[in-house]
Design a protein around this motif. Sequence first.
Motif, PDB file in Angstrom:
ATOM      1  N   ASP A 251       0.893  -1.161   0.000  1.00  0.00           N
ATOM      2  CA  ASP A 251       0.000   0.000   0.000  1.00  0.00           C
ATOM      3  C   ASP A 251       0.928   1.207   0.000  1.00  0.00           C
ATOM      4  OD1 ASP A 251      -1.807   2.010   0.404  1.00  0.00           O
ATOM      5  OD2 ASP A 251      -2.647   1.211   2.258  1.00  0.00           O
ATOM      6  N   VAL A 252       1.170   1.798  -1.175  1.00  0.00           N
ATOM      7  CA  VAL A 252       2.325   2.663  -1.384  1.00  0.00           C
ATOM      8  C   VAL A 252       1.914   4.121  -1.593  1.00  0.00           C
ATOM      9  CG1 VAL A 252       4.376   3.066  -2.797  1.00  0.00           C
ATOM     10  CG2 VAL A 252       3.568   0.730  -2.410  1.00  0.00           C
ATOM     11  N   THR A 253       2.645   5.004  -0.920  1.00  0.00           N
ATOM     12  CA  THR A 253       2.560   6.438  -1.155  1.00  0.00           C
ATOM     13  C   THR A 253       3.884   6.872  -1.774  1.00  0.00           C
ATOM     14  OG1 THR A 253       1.093   6.745   0.751  1.00  0.00           O
ATOM     15  CG2 THR A 253       2.196   8.697  -0.116  1.00  0.00           C
ATOM     16  N   ILE A 254       3.823   7.464  -2.970  1.00  0.00           N
ATOM     17  CA  ILE A 254       5.016   7.873  -3.705  1.00  0.00           C
ATOM     18  C   ILE A 254       5.113   9.389  -3.619  1.00  0.00           C
ATOM     19  CG2 ILE A 254       6.225   7.772  -5.918  1.00  0.00           C
ATOM     20  CD1 ILE A 254       4.449   5.396  -6.663  1.00  0.00           C
ATOM     21  N   THR A 255       6.241   9.898  -3.114  1.00  0.00           N
ATOM     22  CA  THR A 255       6.330  11.325  -2.830  1.00  0.00           C
ATOM     23  C   THR A 255       7.546  11.972  -3.485  1.00  0.00           C
ATOM     24  OG1 THR A 255       7.687  11.176  -0.807  1.00  0.00           O
ATOM     25  CG2 THR A 255       5.312  10.858  -0.567  1.00  0.00           C
ATOM     26  N   ASP A 256       7.415  13.264  -3.693  1.00  0.00           N
ATOM     27  CA  ASP A 256       8.514  14.121  -4.142  1.00  0.00           C
ATOM     28  C   ASP A 256       8.012  15.548  -4.009  1.00  0.00           C
ATOM     29  OD1 ASP A 256      10.843  15.196  -5.360  1.00  0.00           O
ATOM     30  OD2 ASP A 256      11.070  13.396  -6.563  1.00  0.00           O
ATOM     31  N   LEU A 257       8.847  16.505  -4.418  1.00  0.00           N
ATOM     32  CA  LEU A 257       8.399  17.890  -4.457  1.00  0.00           C
ATOM     33  C   LEU A 257       7.324  18.055  -5.535  1.00  0.00           C
ATOM     34  CD1 LEU A 257      11.828  19.722  -4.097  1.00  0.00           C
ATOM     35  CD2 LEU A 257      10.138  19.242  -2.323  1.00  0.00           C
ATOM     36  N   PRO A 258       6.491  19.095  -5.421  1.00  0.00           N
ATOM     37  CA  PRO A 258       5.366  19.243  -6.350  1.00  0.00           C
ATOM     38  C   PRO A 258       5.744  19.203  -7.817  1.00  0.00           C
ATOM     39  CG  PRO A 258       5.097  20.741  -4.500  1.00  0.00           C
ATOM     40  CD  PRO A 258       6.455  20.122  -4.340  1.00  0.00           C
ATOM     41  N   LEU A 259       6.913  19.718  -8.186  1.00  0.00           N
ATOM     42  CA  LEU A 259       7.271  19.789  -9.605  1.00  0.00           C
ATOM     43  C   LEU A 259       7.432  18.422 -10.248  1.00  0.00           C
ATOM     44  CD1 LEU A 259      10.582  19.099  -9.863  1.00  0.00           C
ATOM     45  CD2 LEU A 259      10.754  21.348  -8.826  1.00  0.00           C
ATOM     46  N   ALA A 260       7.658  17.379  -9.449  1.00  0.00           N
ATOM     47  CA  ALA A 260       7.871  16.037 -10.002  1.00  0.00           C
ATOM     48  C   ALA A 260       6.606  15.194 -10.045  1.00  0.00           C
ATOM     49  CB  ALA A 260       8.943  15.299  -9.196  1.00  0.00           C
ATOM     50  N   LEU A 261       5.525  15.690  -9.456  1.00  0.00           N
ATOM     51  CA  LEU A 261       4.347  14.836  -9.277  1.00  0.00           C
ATOM     52  C   LEU A 261       3.676  14.454 -10.593  1.00  0.00           C
ATOM     53  CD1 LEU A 261       2.654  16.259  -6.057  1.00  0.00           C
ATOM     54  CD2 LEU A 261       4.503  14.582  -6.300  1.00  0.00           C
ATOM     55  N   GLU A 262       3.675  15.357 -11.564  1.00  0.00           N
ATOM     56  CA  GLU A 262       3.019  15.039 -12.839  1.00  0.00           C
ATOM     57  C   GLU A 262       3.735  13.875 -13.528  1.00  0.00           C
ATOM     58  OE1 GLU A 262       1.714  17.185 -17.071  1.00  0.00           O
ATOM     59  OE2 GLU A 262       2.653  18.347 -15.461  1.00  0.00           O
ATOM     60  N   GLN A 263       5.057  13.896 -13.519  1.00  0.00           N
ATOM     61  CA  GLN A 263       5.799  12.794 -14.123  1.00  0.00           C
ATOM     62  C   GLN A 263       5.528  11.489 -13.391  1.00  0.00           C
ATOM     63  OE1 GLN A 263      10.031  12.620 -15.805  1.00  0.00           O
ATOM     64  NE2 GLN A 263      10.395  12.136 -13.638  1.00  0.00           N
ATOM     65  N   ILE A 264       5.547  11.528 -12.069  1.00  0.00           N
ATOM     66  CA  ILE A 264       5.294  10.314 -11.290  1.00  0.00           C
ATOM     67  C   ILE A 264       3.894   9.789 -11.572  1.00  0.00           C
ATOM     68  CG2 ILE A 264       5.069   9.347  -8.969  1.00  0.00           C
ATOM     69  CD1 ILE A 264       7.116  11.482  -8.047  1.00  0.00           C
ATOM     70  N   GLN A 265       2.904  10.688 -11.559  1.00  0.00           N
ATOM     71  CA  GLN A 265       1.521  10.265 -11.774  1.00  0.00           C
ATOM     72  C   GLN A 265       1.357   9.625 -13.147  1.00  0.00           C
ATOM     73  OE1 GLN A 265      -1.063  10.620  -9.288  1.00  0.00           O
ATOM     74  NE2 GLN A 265      -1.744   9.022 -10.674  1.00  0.00           N
ATOM     75  N   GLY A 266       2.027  10.171 -14.159  1.00  0.00           N
ATOM     76  CA  GLY A 266       1.963   9.574 -15.489  1.00  0.00           C
ATOM     77  C   GLY A 266       2.530   8.166 -15.506  1.00  0.00           C
ATOM     78  N   ASN A 267       3.631   7.958 -14.794  1.00  0.00           N
ATOM     79  CA  ASN A 267       4.225   6.622 -14.744  1.00  0.00           C
ATOM     80  C   ASN A 267       3.374   5.650 -13.942  1.00  0.00           C
ATOM     81  OD1 ASN A 267       6.500   7.021 -16.387  1.00  0.00           O
ATOM     82  ND2 ASN A 267       7.621   7.996 -14.708  1.00  0.00           N
ATOM     83  N   VAL A 268       2.737   6.144 -12.898  1.00  0.00           N
ATOM     84  CA  VAL A 268       1.815   5.293 -12.137  1.00  0.00           C
ATOM     85  C   VAL A 268       0.666   4.856 -13.036  1.00  0.00           C
ATOM     86  CG1 VAL A 268       0.121   5.289 -10.260  1.00  0.00           C
ATOM     87  CG2 VAL A 268       2.410   6.194  -9.855  1.00  0.00           C
ATOM     88  N   GLN A 269       0.071   5.780 -13.760  1.00  0.00           N
ATOM     89  CA  GLN A 269      -1.059   5.449 -14.631  1.00  0.00           C
ATOM     90  C   GLN A 269      -0.655   4.476 -15.730  1.00  0.00           C
ATOM     91  OE1 GLN A 269      -2.404   9.313 -15.901  1.00  0.00           O
ATOM     92  NE2 GLN A 269      -3.448   9.751 -13.970  1.00  0.00           N
ATOM     93  N   ALA A 270       0.587   4.551 -16.183  1.00  0.00           N
ATOM     94  CA  ALA A 270       1.050   3.691 -17.265  1.00  0.00           C
ATOM     95  C   ALA A 270       1.365   2.274 -16.804  1.00  0.00           C
ATOM     96  CB  ALA A 270       2.290   4.297 -17.919  1.00  0.00           C
ATOM     97  N   ASN A 271       1.576   2.089 -15.509  1.00  0.00           N
ATOM     98  CA  ASN A 271       2.059   0.791 -15.024  1.00  0.00           C
ATOM     99  C   ASN A 271       1.194   0.114 -13.975  1.00  0.00           C
ATOM    100  OD1 ASN A 271       4.995   0.471 -16.186  1.00  0.00           O
ATOM    101  ND2 ASN A 271       4.820   2.618 -15.571  1.00  0.00           N
ATOM    102  N   VAL A 272       0.330   0.874 -13.330  1.00  0.00           N
ATOM    103  CA  VAL A 272      -0.433   0.330 -12.210  1.00  0.00           C
ATOM    104  C   VAL A 272      -1.883   0.115 -12.609  1.00  0.00           C
ATOM    105  CG1 VAL A 272      -1.258   0.792  -9.881  1.00  0.00           C
ATOM    106  CG2 VAL A 272       1.103   1.362 -10.499  1.00  0.00           C
ATOM    107  N   LEU A 273      -2.358  -1.087 -12.459  1.00  0.00           N
ATOM    108  CA  LEU A 273      -3.730  -1.436 -12.807  1.00  0.00           C
ATOM    109  C   LEU A 273      -4.679  -1.030 -11.684  1.00  0.00           C
ATOM    110  CD1 LEU A 273      -3.135  -5.002 -14.286  1.00  0.00           C
ATOM    111  CD2 LEU A 273      -3.500  -2.871 -15.551  1.00  0.00           C
ATOM    112  N   PRO A 274      -5.962  -0.852 -12.001  1.00  0.00           N
ATOM    113  CA  PRO A 274      -6.940  -0.557 -10.954  1.00  0.00           C
ATOM    114  C   PRO A 274      -6.912  -1.637  -9.871  1.00  0.00           C
ATOM    115  CG  PRO A 274      -7.911  -0.219 -13.126  1.00  0.00           C
ATOM    116  CD  PRO A 274      -6.565  -0.850 -13.353  1.00  0.00           C
ATOM    117  N   GLY A 275      -7.027  -1.207  -8.645  1.00  0.00           N
ATOM    118  CA  GLY A 275      -6.985  -2.142  -7.529  1.00  0.00           C
ATOM    119  C   GLY A 275      -5.630  -2.195  -6.850  1.00  0.00           C
TER     120      GLY A 275
END
Length: 226
Positions: A99-123
């Motif tokens: 159950d993971v929380t991925i963090t960084d400064l605000p400027l990096a969040l869009e890149q992280i969120q894009g990678n999460v959406q590309a690799n992590v399935l619902p659930g």
Amino acid sequence: MAVPGPDPESEPESVFPRELGLFADSYQERSRFCFCGHALSITQNFGSSLGVAARVWDAALSLCNYFEKQNVDFRGKKVIELGAGTGLVGILAALQGGDVTITDLPLALEQIQGNVQANVLPGVRAQVRALSWGVDQHVFPGDYDLVLGADIVYLEPTFPLLLGTLQHLCGPQGTIYLAAKMRQEHGTENFFQHLLPQYFHLELAQRDENANVNIYRARHRKPKSV
């Protein structure tokens, strides 16, 4: 944000132009990795205000390899990644059942969120949040089972902020995994040899001579019995 400094023998000079890696021309690069049976597609956005946060660093790859080889169990664990950059390490932890929380400064969040959406399935439980060490760690709970970081020991003025953040986030029975390229000029060795051991019991879990990357495992020191 993990902003390691230049190591000209192993890292392209172009990654470290002036202004923390800002490029005149922006471009995207998509890299594919496979860990623990998961095929991951990670986008790196070079040339934006991300600077060196755009890149997948050797320490992140070493940490993912370590998790695979050691069969680290993330199932049902409450996990947080600090200075995630691309989010690779946290994404792998989520795919492995954390159950993971991925963090960084605000400027990096869009890149992280894009990678999460590309690799992590619902659930699969993976959320992305801003966290600035020493400023807002207290809005996060203090009971994480696993605290992860790859190449986040990079600037000596941030060391006290990182130490305080680790102390708050890591639960009493929690474990910290930090992977770091051992750059002498950045005080990295001093952090692990002298600063972190003041607060945590520290072990060298793995040393990669070729990449000059150490992986450390840390746990809270048990209070001395009276």
